[in-house]
Design a protein around this motif. Structure first.
Motif, PDB file in Angstrom:
ATOM      1  N   LYS A 501      36.158  31.442  39.588  1.00  0.00           N
ATOM      2  CA  LYS A 501      36.569  32.797  39.174  1.00  0.00           C
ATOM      3  C   LYS A 501      37.696  33.088  37.994  1.00  0.00           C
ATOM      4  CE  LYS A 501      37.873  37.319  41.105  1.00  0.00           C
ATOM      5  NZ  LYS A 501      37.924  37.992  42.276  1.00  0.00           N
ATOM      6  N   LYS A 502      37.601  33.539  36.933  1.00  0.00           N
ATOM      7  CA  LYS A 502      38.477  33.787  36.076  1.00  0.00           C
ATOM      8  C   LYS A 502      39.394  35.187  36.367  1.00  0.00           C
ATOM      9  CE  LYS A 502      36.831  31.214  32.061  1.00  0.00           C
ATOM     10  NZ  LYS A 502      36.447  31.307  30.560  1.00  0.00           N
ATOM     11  N   MET A 503      40.401  35.282  36.251  1.00  0.00           N
ATOM     12  CA  MET A 503      41.343  36.545  36.681  1.00  0.00           C
ATOM     13  C   MET A 503      42.362  36.653  35.657  1.00  0.00           C
ATOM     14  SD  MET A 503      42.025  35.599  40.702  1.00  0.00           S
ATOM     15  CE  MET A 503      43.299  34.182  40.211  1.00  0.00           C
ATOM     16  N   GLY A 504      43.125  37.762  35.614  1.00  0.00           N
ATOM     17  CA  GLY A 504      44.126  38.373  34.947  1.00  0.00           C
ATOM     18  C   GLY A 504      43.749  38.777  33.514  1.00  0.00           C
ATOM     19  N   LYS A 505      44.915  39.381  32.916  1.00  0.00           N
ATOM     20  CA  LYS A 505      44.742  39.767  31.542  1.00  0.00           C
ATOM     21  C   LYS A 505      44.052  38.593  30.764  1.00  0.00           C
ATOM     22  CE  LYS A 505      48.195  43.272  31.699  1.00  0.00           C
ATOM     23  NZ  LYS A 505      49.494  43.849  30.867  1.00  0.00           N
ATOM     24  N   GLN A 506      43.203  38.854  29.947  1.00  0.00           N
ATOM     25  CA  GLN A 506      42.647  37.803  29.137  1.00  0.00           C
ATOM     26  C   GLN A 506      41.855  36.315  29.893  1.00  0.00           C
ATOM     27  OE1 GLN A 506      46.069  37.491  26.763  1.00  0.00           O
ATOM     28  NE2 GLN A 506      45.569  39.100  25.422  1.00  0.00           N
ATOM     29  N   ASN A 507      41.813  36.713  30.929  1.00  0.00           N
ATOM     30  CA  ASN A 507      41.114  35.673  32.040  1.00  0.00           C
ATOM     31  C   ASN A 507      42.094  34.386  32.027  1.00  0.00           C
ATOM     32  OD1 ASN A 507      38.723  37.009  32.835  1.00  0.00           O
ATOM     33  ND2 ASN A 507      37.877  36.892  30.827  1.00  0.00           N
ATOM     34  N   SER A 508      43.281  34.650  31.924  1.00  0.00           N
ATOM     35  CA  SER A 508      44.231  33.552  31.719  1.00  0.00           C
ATOM     36  C   SER A 508      44.273  32.844  33.014  1.00  0.00           C
ATOM     37  CB  SER A 508      45.525  34.070  31.272  1.00  0.00           C
ATOM     38  OG  SER A 508      46.330  34.729  32.224  1.00  0.00           O
ATOM     39  N   LEU A 510      42.673  30.967  36.727  1.00  0.00           N
ATOM     40  CA  LEU A 510      41.473  30.567  37.550  1.00  0.00           C
ATOM     41  C   LEU A 510      41.747  30.513  38.921  1.00  0.00           C
ATOM     42  CD1 LEU A 510      40.854  27.492  34.995  1.00  0.00           C
ATOM     43  CD2 LEU A 510      39.926  29.661  34.975  1.00  0.00           C
ATOM     44  N   LYS A 511      40.524  30.625  39.833  1.00  0.00           N
ATOM     45  CA  LYS A 511      40.735  30.442  41.048  1.00  0.00           C
ATOM     46  C   LYS A 511      39.287  29.806  41.548  1.00  0.00           C
ATOM     47  CE  LYS A 511      40.092  34.056  44.235  1.00  0.00           C
ATOM     48  NZ  LYS A 511      40.416  35.258  44.949  1.00  0.00           N
ATOM     49  N   PHE A 512      39.402  28.803  42.520  1.00  0.00           N
ATOM     50  CA  PHE A 512      38.285  28.032  42.984  1.00  0.00           C
ATOM     51  C   PHE A 512      38.689  27.287  44.003  1.00  0.00           C
ATOM     52  CE2 PHE A 512      40.605  25.872  39.417  1.00  0.00           C
ATOM     53  CZ  PHE A 512      41.082  24.827  40.104  1.00  0.00           C
ATOM     54  N   ASN A 513      37.813  26.832  44.791  1.00  0.00           N
ATOM     55  CA  ASN A 513      37.823  25.919  45.948  1.00  0.00           C
ATOM     56  C   ASN A 513      37.773  24.486  45.479  1.00  0.00           C
ATOM     57  OD1 ASN A 513      38.160  28.059  47.276  1.00  0.00           O
ATOM     58  ND2 ASN A 513      36.689  27.436  49.148  1.00  0.00           N
ATOM     59  N   ILE A 514      38.296  23.495  46.060  1.00  0.00           N
ATOM     60  CA  ILE A 514      38.204  22.160  45.995  1.00  0.00           C
ATOM     61  C   ILE A 514      37.856  21.209  47.078  1.00  0.00           C
ATOM     62  CG2 ILE A 514      39.810  22.053  44.004  1.00  0.00           C
ATOM     63  CD1 ILE A 514      41.870  20.563  45.821  1.00  0.00           C
ATOM     64  N   LEU A 526      44.816  28.327  43.183  1.00  0.00           N
ATOM     65  CA  LEU A 526      44.936  29.164  42.040  1.00  0.00           C
ATOM     66  C   LEU A 526      45.681  28.219  40.803  1.00  0.00           C
ATOM     67  CD1 LEU A 526      46.226  32.373  43.374  1.00  0.00           C
ATOM     68  CD2 LEU A 526      44.003  32.015  42.741  1.00  0.00           C
ATOM     69  N   ALA A 527      44.920  28.367  39.621  1.00  0.00           N
ATOM     70  CA  ALA A 527      45.623  27.778  38.426  1.00  0.00           C
ATOM     71  C   ALA A 527      45.905  28.790  37.718  1.00  0.00           C
ATOM     72  CB  ALA A 527      44.498  26.796  37.856  1.00  0.00           C
ATOM     73  N   PHE A 528      47.426  29.136  37.478  1.00  0.00           N
ATOM     74  CA  PHE A 528      47.904  30.157  36.826  1.00  0.00           C
ATOM     75  C   PHE A 528      48.209  29.688  35.335  1.00  0.00           C
ATOM     76  CE2 PHE A 528      49.224  31.499  40.809  1.00  0.00           C
ATOM     77  CZ  PHE A 528      48.877  32.862  41.031  1.00  0.00           C
ATOM     78  N   LYS A 529      47.719  30.530  34.206  1.00  0.00           N
ATOM     79  CA  LYS A 529      47.772  30.442  32.739  1.00  0.00           C
ATOM     80  C   LYS A 529      47.119  28.918  32.363  1.00  0.00           C
ATOM     81  CE  LYS A 529      52.583  32.261  32.587  1.00  0.00           C
ATOM     82  NZ  LYS A 529      53.771  32.101  32.086  1.00  0.00           N
ATOM     83  N   TYR A 533      41.329  26.073  30.511  1.00  0.00           N
ATOM     84  CA  TYR A 533      40.661  24.766  31.142  1.00  0.00           C
ATOM     85  C   TYR A 533      39.533  24.937  32.010  1.00  0.00           C
ATOM     86  CZ  TYR A 533      44.722  23.113  28.496  1.00  0.00           C
ATOM     87  OH  TYR A 533      45.740  22.732  27.488  1.00  0.00           O
ATOM     88  N   ALA A 534      38.943  25.955  32.011  1.00  0.00           N
ATOM     89  CA  ALA A 534      37.753  26.252  32.836  1.00  0.00           C
ATOM     90  C   ALA A 534      36.753  25.027  32.987  1.00  0.00           C
ATOM     91  CB  ALA A 534      37.070  27.512  32.726  1.00  0.00           C
ATOM     92  N   SER A 535      36.193  24.928  31.779  1.00  0.00           N
ATOM     93  CA  SER A 535      34.988  24.009  31.597  1.00  0.00           C
ATOM     94  C   SER A 535      35.677  22.631  32.103  1.00  0.00           C
ATOM     95  CB  SER A 535      34.673  24.053  30.516  1.00  0.00           C
ATOM     96  OG  SER A 535      35.439  23.594  29.381  1.00  0.00           O
TER      97      SER A 535
END
Length: 569
Positions: A501-508, A510-514, A526-529, A533-535
């Motif tokens: 899931k992309k979040m925040g202004k300009q989709n900066s 990321l949130k996901f499970n590992i 959560l991967a801030f900023k 690197y989503a792909s």
């Protein structure tokens, strides 16, 4: 993705086994404790269950007897007392704390506070403040979070018949100011055992000493630690020893504070789990905004407000000032980046920029932003008084900025600070000379490991290690801060499960499970900023350096991992 991963030296197995068996913690928790120097039952007791009895006698601080005697004399004789402090969070909380205490033991009509105007008076004890005291009949000034190098100003006050008491925590010079009392645990001749108090902390020790005479209820004295913990968090002092005692006590007081202004600044839904991090990112910027954009007096008025209506009016003003500060921050940072590129400083050893018209109250923030981008000792200059420029300086980890600047001190009009941050003023004509000299100083003194950011790893773990017992242990480690930071843990060869899931202004963000091979569990990250690197996260396995974070939602506590850095396979 750009940081060096440095694994802390693990302690000997027998030391880990010893603390594990004596405290009943698992090997991972015991390892983290021993690496923090907590390697005995007694040290663990002091760390996990700090008590008021662990704090030191305030009269161990040099000149404390003198300070108490002079204040008691002023109260007894009906003298007017002016509480003077710096315009930042540490200074304004210190002024608020001492003003509130003195209001309990003296007649308020003989008491007032003074915060200097950042733009007109600059940092520290000011001639204008002394003149204000003189014109309004004050015979005693108590200076907090400043004054340790204000020799000429104290001499000026003495000539007017005004006494000074200094409560500071910055490094003194070779000569102390000629005040009636100079309270500073960093004095060479001060035997006070704990040297890392905030400026507000020194003020609290003065209140403790005064209370041996005036004896307001101990509970009321402890209630003031809600202000003290704000200073501890905002001034980035070590959360060890006495500061840890004050921080734990202060957070408990803050969560149920009676102060109208603070209750407005703290969202009710966060009260239960309010932390040092919340103070740093949510309360401190708003308190600071008053002194940065307008006048620090508003911050003291907010923290000492006597009713909700008054507090709301001031809080709304401060919130608006903070919004203005954010806008200035963004614009000035971009202008500073443009200047770095134009002046070809991208490959220098230091960053020094100047622009007329930049706001004095925001240049320190801009310096920090430039370090995030270029990672070099940085100074941001703007105009001061006529013919002068002023600067805020920030350092990179482990580089002694104060020492580097001291080699250029002959060019300065005023200079003060510590290893990580400093402020100065000088005649504008010296700017070019300073820029060259500072660059040369940094070039010959900076070490290779100080030229790029690094991240210190406490331990490599697997997802299986993140169980209920470790979560509970992690909670007990708090409050976190300098010299007791959140453990940074490494998980290797993990991958995303499900969608990102992309979040925040300009989709900066990321949130996901590992998930991880041979670990029968998953956890949210959560991967801030790291939105770009989503792909990479989606299509590759990776190693991550993380901290463990808590999230409260509708009385439910969950945990997630905050990704500090990643290495993609």
């Amino acid at each position: 993705m750009t940081q060096r991963w440095i694994y802390k030296q693990p302690p000997a197995e027998d030391r880990i086994d010893s603390i594990s068996s004596s405290l009943g913690f698992g090997p991972l928790a015991a390892k983290i404790l021993v690496m923090r120097g907590i390697d005995s039952y007694q040290k663990a007791r002091e760390f996990f269950k700090p008590k008021l009895s662990d704090i030191h006698d305030p009269f161990l601080m040099a000149d404390m007897h003198k300070a108490v005697e002079r204040i008691a004399e002023a109260i007894e004789n009906g003298e007017k007392i002016l509480v003077f402090g710096d315009y930042d969070v540490d200074g304004t909380t210190a002024v608020s704390l001492l003003y509130l205490y003195l209001s309990r033991i003296s007649n308020k009509k003989y008491l007032d506070f003074y915060i200097p105007d950042r733009n007109l008076e600059g940092y520290g004890v000011s001639s204008e403040g002394i003149d204000y005291a003189n014109n309004n009949g004050f015979s005693l000034i108590i200076a907090l979070d400043c004054g340790i190098k204000s020799i000429d100003k104290i001499e000026y006050a003495n000539g007017l018949g005004i006494d000074f008491i200094i409560c500071d925590h910055h490094l003194p010079g070779d000569v102390l100011p000629p005040a009636k009392a100079v309270l500073d645990p960093k004095r060479n001749d001060c035997l006070y055992p704990y040297k890392d108090l905030s400026g507000c902390g020194v003020g609290y020790k003065l209140c403790q000493a005064l209370n041996t005479l005036y004896k307001i209820p101990e509970q009321e004295l402890q209630d003031l630690t809600d202000l003290l913990v704000i200073s501890i968090a905002a001034d980035i002092v070590p959360i060890t020893g006495e500061n840890r005692v004050f921080a734990k006590m202060g957070l408990n007081k803050l969560r149920k504070t009676k102060r109208h202004g603070l209750k407005i600044l703290i969202p009710p839904e966060k009260l239960r789990n309010f932390s040092i991090s919340n103070i740093v990112f949510e309360i401190a910027p708003k308190i600071n905004a008053a002194g940065r954009i307008s006048h620090g007096k508003a911050a003291v008025e907010l923290m000492t407000a006597e009713n909700t209506k008054q507090a709301y009016l001031i809080a709304n003003k401060i919130v608006n000032l903070n919004d203005e500060r954010k806008e200035l921050d963004s614009n000035m940072t971009q202008q500073a980046i443009d200047q770095v590129i134009e002046t070809q400083q991208e490959n220098t050893y230091s960053t020094v920029v100047y622009q007329s018209g930049w706001n004095k109250g925001v240049i320190g923030i801009v310096a920090s932003r430039l370090i995030e981008l270029y990672y070099k000792p940085t100074l941001v200059f703007t105009d001061g008084n006529e013919g002068e420029v002023v600067a805020s300086a920030r350092s990179v980890a482990d580089f002694d900025l104060h020492q580097a600047l001291d080699s250029c001190a002959d060019l300065f009009l005023k200079f003060g600070g510590h290893r990580a941050a400093a402020g100065l003023s000088m005649e504008k004509k010296h700017f070019s000379q300073f820029k060259k000299r500072f660059e040369e100083t940094v070039k010959v003194s900076i070490k290779e490991h100080q030229k790029s950011p690094s991240i210190e790893i406490d331990a490599e773990i697997s997802l299986q290690d993140l169980n209920h017992d470790f979560f509970q242990f992690h909670r007990w480690l708090a409050p976190f801060g300098p010299e007791n930071m959140k453990p940074i843990l490494v998980l290797k060869n993990v991958r995303v499960k499900g969608y990102i899931k992309k979040m925040g202004k300009q989709n900066s963000h990321l949130k996901f499970n590992i998930i991880q091979e041979q670990a029968n569990k998953e956890i949210e990250c959560l991967a801030f900023k790291m939105g770009d690197y989503a792909s990479d996260f989606r299509n590759r396995n990776f190693d991550i350096a993380v901290t463990l974070e808590e999230n409260y939602w509708k009385d439910s506590l969950t945990y997630y991992l905050n990704i500090k850095d990643v290495i993609f396979h």
